[in-house]
Write a protein that holds these residues in place. Sequence first.
Motif, PDB file in Angstrom:
ATOM      1  N   TRP A   1     -14.888 -17.295  49.375  1.00 49.58           N
ATOM      2  CA  TRP A   1     -13.524 -17.417  48.874  1.00 49.58           C
ATOM      3  C   TRP A   1     -12.967 -18.830  48.857  1.00 49.58           C
ATOM      4  CZ3 TRP A   1     -10.656 -13.198  47.144  1.00 49.58           C
ATOM      5  CH2 TRP A   1     -11.276 -11.944  47.326  1.00 49.58           C
TER       6      TRP A   1
ATOM      7  N   GLY B   1      -5.658 -18.613  46.698  1.00 55.92           N
ATOM      8  CA  GLY B   1      -6.248 -17.374  47.178  1.00 55.92           C
ATOM      9  C   GLY B   1      -5.618 -16.212  46.462  1.00 55.92           C
TER      10      GLY B   1
ATOM     11  N   PHE C   1     -16.813 -15.638  55.184  1.00 55.22           N
ATOM     12  CA  PHE C   1     -15.727 -15.399  54.247  1.00 55.22           C
ATOM     13  C   PHE C   1     -15.398 -16.661  53.458  1.00 55.22           C
ATOM     14  CE2 PHE C   1     -11.449 -14.721  52.718  1.00 55.22           C
ATOM     15  CZ  PHE C   1     -11.429 -13.368  52.400  1.00 55.22           C
TER      16      PHE C   1
ATOM     17  N   CYS D   1     -10.120 -19.056  54.314  1.00 56.36           N
ATOM     18  CA  CYS D   1     -10.340 -17.978  55.283  1.00 56.36           C
ATOM     19  C   CYS D   1      -9.206 -17.971  56.296  1.00 56.36           C
ATOM     20  CB  CYS D   1     -11.698 -18.168  55.985  1.00 56.36           C
ATOM     21  SG  CYS D   1     -11.811 -19.737  56.862  1.00 56.36           S
TER      22      CYS D   1
END
Length: 85
Positions: free
Chosen positions: A57, A85, A53, A60
Amino acid sequence: MQSSLIGKIEKAKRYAQERERITFSDFTTSFQGKHNTYTVKCKDGQWQCTCDFFSLWGLCSHTMALQEILSEMLPKEALLKIDQG
Ligand SMILES: [Zn+2]
């Protein structure tokens, strides 16, 4: 016990309540996730995690958990990531 050492112990207890005095810089943790153990690092305020992840991104659940645990003990750069995020 020597009184000077007793004074240090009392000071340590006070300091332990004042976490904003402490700033983690570079560190590496071993994070036991649900299925695997991941290596989570923070260097110069930049996070790294070995989970899939994170590679997509840039954050996480592991880095966010550490941000929450360490909160005021992290350098500002390491905290800003959570807003992206
Ligand atoms: Zn992760």
